[in-house]
Design an enzyme around this catalytic site. Structure first.
Site, mmCIF file in Angstrom:
data_model
loop_
_atom_site.group_PDB
_atom_site.id
_atom_site.type_symbol
_atom_site.label_atom_id
_atom_site.label_comp_id
_atom_site.label_asym_id
_atom_site.label_seq_id
_atom_site.Cartn_x
_atom_site.Cartn_y
_atom_site.Cartn_z
ATOM 1 N N GLU A 7 0.840 -1.196 0.000
ATOM 2 C CA GLU A 7 0.000 0.000 0.000
ATOM 3 C C GLU A 7 0.882 1.256 0.000
ATOM 4 O O GLU A 7 1.874 1.323 0.724
ATOM 5 C CB GLU A 7 -0.895 -0.014 1.244
ATOM 6 C CG GLU A 7 -1.865 1.148 1.261
ATOM 7 C CD GLU A 7 -2.922 0.982 2.336
ATOM 8 O OE1 GLU A 7 -3.522 -0.110 2.445
ATOM 9 O OE2 GLU A 7 -3.140 1.955 3.082
ATOM 10 N N TYR A 39 -6.560 7.181 -0.621
ATOM 11 C CA TYR A 39 -7.401 8.272 -1.132
ATOM 12 C C TYR A 39 -7.567 9.270 0.004
ATOM 13 O O TYR A 39 -7.931 8.890 1.124
ATOM 14 C CB TYR A 39 -8.744 7.649 -1.505
ATOM 15 C CG TYR A 39 -9.707 8.509 -2.260
ATOM 16 C CD1 TYR A 39 -9.596 8.665 -3.636
ATOM 17 C CD2 TYR A 39 -10.766 9.132 -1.599
ATOM 18 C CE1 TYR A 39 -10.518 9.434 -4.337
ATOM 19 C CE2 TYR A 39 -11.691 9.893 -2.302
ATOM 20 C CZ TYR A 39 -11.560 10.039 -3.668
ATOM 21 O OH TYR A 39 -12.479 10.790 -4.366
ATOM 22 N N ARG A 97 -15.499 3.860 3.948
ATOM 23 C CA ARG A 97 -16.323 4.975 4.435
ATOM 24 C C ARG A 97 -15.503 6.276 4.453
ATOM 25 O O ARG A 97 -15.958 7.315 4.013
ATOM 26 C CB ARG A 97 -16.784 4.659 5.867
ATOM 27 C CG ARG A 97 -17.525 5.780 6.558
ATOM 28 C CD ARG A 97 -17.733 5.413 8.015
ATOM 29 N NE ARG A 97 -18.693 4.350 8.138
ATOM 30 C CZ ARG A 97 -19.985 4.525 8.410
ATOM 31 N NH1 ARG A 97 -20.453 5.740 8.610
ATOM 32 N NH2 ARG A 97 -20.794 3.511 8.523
ATOM 33 N N ASP A 99 -13.128 9.128 6.827
ATOM 34 C CA ASP A 99 -13.468 9.893 8.023
ATOM 35 C C ASP A 99 -13.790 11.324 7.620
ATOM 36 O O ASP A 99 -13.262 11.814 6.633
ATOM 37 C CB ASP A 99 -12.301 9.839 9.019
ATOM 38 C CG ASP A 99 -12.107 8.412 9.532
ATOM 39 O OD1 ASP A 99 -13.095 7.809 9.982
ATOM 40 O OD2 ASP A 99 -10.975 7.903 9.444
ATOM 41 N N HIS A 136 -13.305 -1.476 15.200
ATOM 42 C CA HIS A 136 -13.259 -0.059 14.786
ATOM 43 C C HIS A 136 -13.633 0.811 15.990
ATOM 44 O O HIS A 136 -14.576 0.481 16.712
ATOM 45 C CB HIS A 136 -14.236 0.167 13.630
ATOM 46 C CG HIS A 136 -14.122 1.540 13.038
ATOM 47 N ND1 HIS A 136 -14.653 2.659 13.637
ATOM 48 C CD2 HIS A 136 -13.511 1.976 11.912
ATOM 49 C CE1 HIS A 136 -14.392 3.731 12.895
ATOM 50 N NE2 HIS A 136 -13.701 3.340 11.842
ATOM 51 N N LYS A 152 -20.742 -6.290 3.835
ATOM 52 C CA LYS A 152 -19.872 -5.824 2.739
ATOM 53 C C LYS A 152 -19.572 -6.997 1.801
ATOM 54 O O LYS A 152 -19.555 -6.851 0.584
ATOM 55 C CB LYS A 152 -18.587 -5.191 3.298
ATOM 56 C CG LYS A 152 -18.837 -3.873 4.036
ATOM 57 C CD LYS A 152 -17.581 -3.044 4.318
ATOM 58 C CE LYS A 152 -16.829 -3.432 5.543
ATOM 59 N NZ LYS A 152 -15.828 -2.415 5.975
ATOM 60 N N ARG A 259 8.247 3.663 1.590
ATOM 61 C CA ARG A 259 9.674 3.446 1.858
ATOM 62 C C ARG A 259 10.030 1.993 1.594
ATOM 63 O O ARG A 259 9.243 1.086 1.869
ATOM 64 C CB ARG A 259 10.008 3.829 3.306
ATOM 65 C CG ARG A 259 9.774 5.319 3.550
ATOM 66 C CD ARG A 259 10.111 5.710 4.962
ATOM 67 N NE ARG A 259 11.534 5.552 5.247
ATOM 68 C CZ ARG A 259 12.080 5.860 6.419
ATOM 69 N NH1 ARG A 259 11.343 6.331 7.405
ATOM 70 N NH2 ARG A 259 13.372 5.684 6.616
HETATM 71 P P1 FAD Z 1 -17.318 0.749 7.698
HETATM 72 O O1 FAD Z 1 -17.138 -0.565 7.047
HETATM 73 O O2 FAD Z 1 -18.496 1.547 7.346
HETATM 74 O O3 FAD Z 1 -17.293 0.597 9.248
HETATM 75 C C1 FAD Z 1 -16.403 -0.245 9.974
HETATM 76 C C2 FAD Z 1 -16.947 -0.386 11.364
HETATM 77 O O4 FAD Z 1 -16.905 0.862 12.059
HETATM 78 C C3 FAD Z 1 -18.414 -0.812 11.408
HETATM 79 O O5 FAD Z 1 -18.629 -1.597 12.541
HETATM 80 C C4 FAD Z 1 -19.153 0.500 11.495
HETATM 81 O O6 FAD Z 1 -20.412 0.358 12.035
HETATM 82 C C5 FAD Z 1 -18.220 1.313 12.375
HETATM 83 N N1 FAD Z 1 -18.247 2.740 12.058
HETATM 84 C C6 FAD Z 1 -17.415 3.385 11.188
HETATM 85 N N2 FAD Z 1 -17.714 4.690 11.166
HETATM 86 C C7 FAD Z 1 -18.750 4.861 12.002
HETATM 87 C C8 FAD Z 1 -19.504 5.985 12.393
HETATM 88 N N3 FAD Z 1 -19.238 7.192 11.912
HETATM 89 N N4 FAD Z 1 -20.492 5.797 13.280
HETATM 90 C C9 FAD Z 1 -20.751 4.577 13.770
HETATM 91 N N5 FAD Z 1 -20.068 3.453 13.449
HETATM 92 C C10 FAD Z 1 -19.089 3.610 12.573
HETATM 93 N N6 FAD Z 1 -9.210 6.243 5.041
HETATM 94 C C11 FAD Z 1 -9.058 7.174 4.069
HETATM 95 O O7 FAD Z 1 -9.498 8.323 4.218
HETATM 96 N N7 FAD Z 1 -8.415 6.874 2.891
HETATM 97 C C12 FAD Z 1 -7.902 5.631 2.639
HETATM 98 O O8 FAD Z 1 -7.325 5.397 1.581
HETATM 99 C C13 FAD Z 1 -8.040 4.631 3.660
HETATM 100 N N8 FAD Z 1 -7.567 3.374 3.473
HETATM 101 C C14 FAD Z 1 -7.749 2.423 4.446
HETATM 102 C C15 FAD Z 1 -7.301 1.113 4.208
HETATM 103 C C16 FAD Z 1 -7.450 0.132 5.186
HETATM 104 C C17 FAD Z 1 -6.967 -1.281 4.896
HETATM 105 C C18 FAD Z 1 -8.054 0.461 6.436
HETATM 106 C C19 FAD Z 1 -8.179 -0.578 7.508
HETATM 107 C C20 FAD Z 1 -8.534 1.743 6.663
HETATM 108 C C21 FAD Z 1 -8.395 2.740 5.676
HETATM 109 N N9 FAD Z 1 -8.885 4.037 5.859
HETATM 110 C C22 FAD Z 1 -8.720 4.988 4.875
HETATM 111 C C23 FAD Z 1 -9.557 4.416 7.119
HETATM 112 C C24 FAD Z 1 -11.093 4.223 7.033
HETATM 113 O O9 FAD Z 1 -11.649 5.127 6.115
HETATM 114 C C25 FAD Z 1 -11.664 4.471 8.441
HETATM 115 O O10 FAD Z 1 -11.230 3.458 9.328
HETATM 116 C C26 FAD Z 1 -13.176 4.645 8.527
HETATM 117 O O11 FAD Z 1 -13.494 5.186 9.797
HETATM 118 C C27 FAD Z 1 -13.955 3.340 8.401
HETATM 119 O O12 FAD Z 1 -14.000 2.920 7.104
HETATM 120 P P2 FAD Z 1 -14.687 1.491 6.724
HETATM 121 O O13 FAD Z 1 -14.897 1.487 5.267
HETATM 122 O O14 FAD Z 1 -13.955 0.399 7.346
HETATM 123 O O15 FAD Z 1 -16.074 1.692 7.482
#
Ligand code: FAD
Length: 284
Positions: A7, A39, A97, A99, A136, A152, A259
């Site tokens: 990555e 992203y 999702r 942040d 999470h 998912k 790196r």
């Molecule tokens: P989801 O699958 O929607 O949620 C995961 C879990 O967290 C679920 O249980 C869900 O209910 C809970 N949850 C998440 N958010 C909330 C909320 N707001 N309220 C209540 N429950 C919640 N971020 C970036 O910006 N860019 C990237 O490129 C990026 N790459 C990543 C790659 C990996 C392998 C990982 C592990 C994380 C990455 N992230 C990245 C971070 C990711 O966007 C955050 O962890 C985000 O908060 C959750 O994304 P998700 O798609 O896993 O969420």
């Protein structure tokens, strides 16, 4: 067949872009199954992600995935970005999702499973998603987290990549619970090399990753032991990835931080441990 994947994040300055290009070209020697580019939150620097993804796939021939987040974007922006990826030959997306950035927490999809389904409808992408062995930080429980991961998968995701972790036993237990919850897609362990222990501690705290005492002690004792941080990090990494290989895990996903050195240590150790294990099996 054992494999590694890498990555990266897009470089912002010319110097950072050059470093990314150099790292990608060196690590391509490990014949990664795929590589991915992160992203920016809310689509900040989405052009940077797009350019890096397209250029890395063209120069290395390694299938390259674009990460794509939906928080803070509109459905139109997302589908335009997905169309551009598809039309440029990109076939894999890591769907997330994301942040909220600058307080913009507009959600164009009700949840990530709906986002995965929308991407699959847009084009037949291979979609990977994130998962969390140590839960999470915003999830209500491990069970709730696994329900989302299952949804998912049901929406079409074919791979889950974990948040980084240092305690393999946590990962093994998580995989077992995920299987019991009906999750059948591969769960790829995300490995973070420790280039800077202070920064890693902050990141771990923010995302709920535990740091085993043995790792803390190794960095605390560095002056007494006379080892450099890089030597300590390499030993930690070797122990972690060889244990994963010995436990039968066929693949690791390395957060390279753009790196070479520790990604190289992790790849070499993991692939060589697998080679050793398969020759032992042939002898037996
Ligand atoms: P989801 O699958 O929607 O949620 C995961 C879990 O967290 C679920 O249980 C869900 O209910 C809970 N949850 C998440 N958010 C909330 C909320 N707001 N309220 C209540 N429950 C919640 N971020 C970036 O910006 N860019 C990237 O490129 C990026 N790459 C990543 C790659 C990996 C392998 C990982 C592990 C994380 C990455 N992230 C990245 C971070 C990711 O966007 C955050 O962890 C985000 O908060 C959750 O994304 P998700 O798609 O896993 O969420």
């Amino acid at each position: 067949m054992a494999y590694v994947s890498f990555e990266y994040f897009p470089g912002r300055t010319q110097k950072a872009k050059n470093q990314l290009e150099e790292t990608v070209s060196v690590l391509a020697e490990y014949q990664p199954e795929f590589q991915s580019v992160t992203y920016g939150a809310g689509g900040s620097d989405k052009q940077g992600t797009f350019d890096a993804v397209v250029s890395m796939q063209a120069t290395t021939g390694v299938p390259t995935a674009s990460h794509l987040t939906y928080t803070g974007s509109t459905q139109e922006e997302i589908s335009a970005f997905a169309d551009d990826l598809w039309n440029s030959g990109i076939r894999q997306i890591v769907a997330l999702r994301g942040d909220p950035r600058d307080g913009s927490d507009h959600l164009p999809f009700s949840d990530t499973p709906e986002f995965v389904a929308a991407l699959k409808e847009c084009h037949p992408f291979e979609v990977a998603v994130a998962c969390y062995p140590e839960v999470h930080p915003k999830a209500q429980s491990l069970e709730a987290d696994l329900e989302v991961l299952k949804a998912k998968q049901d929406a079409g995701a074919t791979l889950a990549i974990t948040q980084f972790f240092f305690d393999n036993s946590v990962f093994y237990e998580y995989v077992q619970k995920a299987r019991e919850a009906g999750i059948t897609i591969p769960i790829l362990p995300g490995i973070l090399p420790i280039y800077n222990f202070t920064k890693v501690q902050e990141m771990a705290e923010a995302c709920g990753t535990s740091i085993p005492e043995t790792i803390r002690e190794a960095f605390l004792c560095r002056e007494v032991c006379g080892s450099t941080d890089m030597e300590i990090a390499a030993e930690i990494l070797k122990a972690q990835v060889s244990d994963l290989a010995c436990a039968g895990h066929e693949a690791i996903h390395i957060y390279t931080l753009n790196r070479v050195p520790l990604a190289q240590v992790a790849s070499e150790t993991f692939l060589k441990t697998h080679e050793g294990l398969s020759s032992q099996r042939q002898v037996a």
